[in-house]
Motif scaffolding. Structure first.
Motif, PDB file in Angstrom:
ATOM      1  N   VAL A   1       0.840  -1.196   0.000  1.00  0.00           N
ATOM      2  CA  VAL A   1       0.000   0.000   0.000  1.00  0.00           C
ATOM      3  C   VAL A   1       0.875   1.246   0.000  1.00  0.00           C
ATOM      4  CG1 VAL A   1      -1.917  -1.146   1.193  1.00  0.00           C
ATOM      5  CG2 VAL A   1      -0.168   0.029   2.524  1.00  0.00           C
ATOM      6  N   ASP A   2       0.270   2.387  -0.371  1.00  0.00           N
ATOM      7  CA  ASP A   2       0.981   3.660  -0.311  1.00  0.00           C
ATOM      8  C   ASP A   2       1.400   3.950   1.119  1.00  0.00           C
ATOM      9  OD1 ASP A   2       0.715   4.211  -3.046  1.00  0.00           O
ATOM     10  OD2 ASP A   2      -1.261   5.107  -2.746  1.00  0.00           O
ATOM     11  N   ARG A   3       2.441   4.720   1.268  1.00  0.00           N
ATOM     12  CA  ARG A   3       2.998   5.017   2.583  1.00  0.00           C
ATOM     13  C   ARG A   3       2.013   5.759   3.496  1.00  0.00           C
ATOM     14  NH1 ARG A   3       7.385   3.065   3.009  1.00  0.00           N
ATOM     15  NH2 ARG A   3       7.918   4.118   4.919  1.00  0.00           N
ATOM     16  N   GLU A   4       1.063   6.498   2.927  1.00  0.00           N
ATOM     17  CA  GLU A   4       0.118   7.282   3.716  1.00  0.00           C
ATOM     18  C   GLU A   4      -1.022   6.449   4.307  1.00  0.00           C
ATOM     19  OE1 GLU A   4       0.731   8.041   0.344  1.00  0.00           O
ATOM     20  OE2 GLU A   4       2.426   9.285   0.920  1.00  0.00           O
ATOM     21  N   VAL A   5      -1.218   5.232   3.820  1.00  0.00           N
ATOM     22  CA  VAL A   5      -2.321   4.383   4.282  1.00  0.00           C
ATOM     23  C   VAL A   5      -2.114   4.021   5.746  1.00  0.00           C
ATOM     24  CG1 VAL A   5      -3.420   2.122   3.980  1.00  0.00           C
ATOM     25  CG2 VAL A   5      -2.776   3.485   1.986  1.00  0.00           C
ATOM     26  N   VAL A   6      -3.197   4.133   6.542  1.00  0.00           N
ATOM     27  CA  VAL A   6      -3.131   3.848   7.972  1.00  0.00           C
ATOM     28  C   VAL A   6      -3.648   2.442   8.281  1.00  0.00           C
ATOM     29  CG1 VAL A   6      -3.971   4.575  10.240  1.00  0.00           C
ATOM     30  CG2 VAL A   6      -3.387   6.285   8.521  1.00  0.00           C
ATOM     31  N   GLU A   7      -4.677   2.009   7.542  1.00  0.00           N
ATOM     32  CA  GLU A   7      -5.284   0.698   7.767  1.00  0.00           C
ATOM     33  C   GLU A   7      -5.315  -0.076   6.458  1.00  0.00           C
ATOM     34  OE1 GLU A   7      -9.731  -0.571   8.701  1.00  0.00           O
ATOM     35  OE2 GLU A   7      -8.740   0.364  10.430  1.00  0.00           O
ATOM     36  N   CYS A   8      -4.926  -1.333   6.503  1.00  0.00           N
ATOM     37  CA  CYS A   8      -4.896  -2.168   5.304  1.00  0.00           C
ATOM     38  C   CYS A   8      -6.311  -2.330   4.747  1.00  0.00           C
ATOM     39  CB  CYS A   8      -4.303  -3.535   5.629  1.00  0.00           C
ATOM     40  SG  CYS A   8      -4.272  -4.653   4.204  1.00  0.00           S
ATOM     41  N   PRO A   9      -6.517  -1.974   3.478  1.00  0.00           N
ATOM     42  CA  PRO A   9      -7.838  -2.118   2.883  1.00  0.00           C
ATOM     43  C   PRO A   9      -8.221  -3.580   2.622  1.00  0.00           C
ATOM     44  CG  PRO A   9      -6.272  -1.339   1.250  1.00  0.00           C
ATOM     45  CD  PRO A   9      -5.560  -1.362   2.566  1.00  0.00           C
TER      46      PRO A   9
ATOM     47  N   ASN B   1      -1.823 -18.019  -0.430  1.00  0.00           N
ATOM     48  CA  ASN B   1      -3.071 -17.735   0.291  1.00  0.00           C
ATOM     49  C   ASN B   1      -3.585 -16.326   0.022  1.00  0.00           C
ATOM     50  OD1 ASN B   1      -3.213 -20.297   1.539  1.00  0.00           O
ATOM     51  ND2 ASN B   1      -1.682 -19.629   3.008  1.00  0.00           N
ATOM     52  N   ILE B   2      -3.553 -15.907  -1.233  1.00  0.00           N
ATOM     53  CA  ILE B   2      -4.053 -14.599  -1.636  1.00  0.00           C
ATOM     54  C   ILE B   2      -5.424 -14.803  -2.282  1.00  0.00           C
ATOM     55  CG2 ILE B   2      -3.686 -12.655  -3.193  1.00  0.00           C
ATOM     56  CD1 ILE B   2      -0.643 -13.129  -2.821  1.00  0.00           C
ATOM     57  N   ASN B   3      -6.447 -14.126  -1.739  1.00  0.00           N
ATOM     58  CA  ASN B   3      -7.811 -14.308  -2.234  1.00  0.00           C
ATOM     59  C   ASN B   3      -8.350 -13.085  -2.968  1.00  0.00           C
ATOM     60  OD1 ASN B   3      -7.110 -15.822  -0.010  1.00  0.00           O
ATOM     61  ND2 ASN B   3      -9.097 -15.882   0.864  1.00  0.00           N
ATOM     62  N   LYS B   4      -7.658 -11.948  -2.877  1.00  0.00           N
ATOM     63  CA  LYS B   4      -8.157 -10.719  -3.493  1.00  0.00           C
ATOM     64  C   LYS B   4      -7.121 -10.167  -4.463  1.00  0.00           C
ATOM     65  CE  LYS B   4     -10.743  -9.424   0.637  1.00  0.00           C
ATOM     66  NZ  LYS B   4     -10.881  -8.420   1.691  1.00  0.00           N
ATOM     67  N   PRO B   5      -7.577  -9.558  -5.562  1.00  0.00           N
ATOM     68  CA  PRO B   5      -6.648  -8.934  -6.504  1.00  0.00           C
ATOM     69  C   PRO B   5      -5.852  -7.823  -5.819  1.00  0.00           C
ATOM     70  CG  PRO B   5      -8.858  -9.041  -7.434  1.00  0.00           C
ATOM     71  CD  PRO B   5      -8.969  -9.440  -5.993  1.00  0.00           C
ATOM     72  N   GLY B   6      -4.636  -7.609  -6.278  1.00  0.00           N
ATOM     73  CA  GLY B   6      -3.818  -6.529  -5.734  1.00  0.00           C
ATOM     74  C   GLY B   6      -2.345  -6.759  -5.946  1.00  0.00           C
ATOM     75  N   ARG B   7      -1.550  -5.874  -5.346  1.00  0.00           N
ATOM     76  CA  ARG B   7      -0.090  -5.920  -5.417  1.00  0.00           C
ATOM     77  C   ARG B   7       0.407  -6.403  -4.067  1.00  0.00           C
ATOM     78  NH1 ARG B   7       0.928  -0.630  -5.197  1.00  0.00           N
ATOM     79  NH2 ARG B   7       0.148  -0.362  -7.287  1.00  0.00           N
ATOM     80  N   TYR B   8       1.159  -7.496  -4.043  1.00  0.00           N
ATOM     81  CA  TYR B   8       1.594  -8.126  -2.808  1.00  0.00           C
ATOM     82  C   TYR B   8       3.112  -8.302  -2.769  1.00  0.00           C
ATOM     83  CZ  TYR B   8      -3.299  -9.401  -2.131  1.00  0.00           C
ATOM     84  OH  TYR B   8      -4.653  -9.346  -1.963  1.00  0.00           O
ATOM     85  N   ALA B   9       3.651  -8.270  -1.570  1.00  0.00           N
ATOM     86  CA  ALA B   9       5.061  -8.582  -1.350  1.00  0.00           C
ATOM     87  C   ALA B   9       5.207 -10.096  -1.280  1.00  0.00           C
ATOM     88  CB  ALA B   9       5.554  -7.949  -0.050  1.00  0.00           C
ATOM     89  N   LEU B  10       6.289 -10.608  -1.831  1.00  0.00           N
ATOM     90  CA  LEU B  10       6.540 -12.050  -1.746  1.00  0.00           C
ATOM     91  C   LEU B  10       7.090 -12.445  -0.371  1.00  0.00           C
ATOM     92  CD1 LEU B  10       8.071 -12.760  -5.246  1.00  0.00           C
ATOM     93  CD2 LEU B  10       5.819 -13.413  -4.407  1.00  0.00           C
ATOM     94  N   LYS B  11       7.896 -11.553   0.205  1.00  0.00           N
ATOM     95  CA  LYS B  11       8.506 -11.848   1.505  1.00  0.00           C
ATOM     96  C   LYS B  11       8.383 -10.616   2.394  1.00  0.00           C
ATOM     97  CE  LYS B  11      12.891 -13.153   3.627  1.00  0.00           C
ATOM     98  NZ  LYS B  11      14.305 -13.390   3.365  1.00  0.00           N
ATOM     99  N   VAL B  12       7.852 -10.809   3.586  1.00  0.00           N
ATOM    100  CA  VAL B  12       7.706  -9.729   4.559  1.00  0.00           C
ATOM    101  C   VAL B  12       8.409 -10.153   5.851  1.00  0.00           C
ATOM    102  CG1 VAL B  12       6.073  -8.439   5.976  1.00  0.00           C
ATOM    103  CG2 VAL B  12       5.512  -8.961   3.605  1.00  0.00           C
ATOM    104  N   THR B  13       9.226  -9.246   6.402  1.00  0.00           N
ATOM    105  CA  THR B  13       9.911  -9.547   7.661  1.00  0.00           C
ATOM    106  C   THR B  13       9.514  -8.589   8.742  1.00  0.00           C
ATOM    107  OG1 THR B  13      11.814  -8.243   6.961  1.00  0.00           O
ATOM    108  CG2 THR B  13      11.920 -10.603   6.581  1.00  0.00           C
TER     109      THR B  13
END
Length: 68
Positions: free
Chosen positions: A18-26, A56-68
């Motif tokens: 998400v954009d840096r300004e987003v406060v809550e994940c849509p 385990n992605i159920n919705k369209p969008g842009r996702y990171a492959l690896k999150v730490t």
């Protein structure tokens, strides 16, 4: 990791980028984000995507492959 600031931040719960300004994940409603992520996958039709099902992605969008 690059010293440049990334354009997006990733939700730690669902990996949505998400954009840096987003406060809550849509996508999942989480407020837990990170700048520590790698790789990008764009999911257009999760129902037909083998990669989306493996991640385990159920919705369209842009996702990171690896999150730490």
């Amino acid at each position: 990791m690059s010293t440049r600031r990334k354009i997006f931040k990733a939700c730690r719960r669902c990996r949505l980028l998400v954009d840096r300004e987003v406060v809550e994940c849509p996508n999942c409603g989480s407020r837990d984000f990170t700048d520590e992520w790698e790789g990008v996958i764009i999911v257009i039709d999760p129902g037909k995507s083998l990669v989306a099902s493996k991640l385990n992605i159920n919705k369209p969008g842009r996702y990171a492959l690896k999150v730490t």
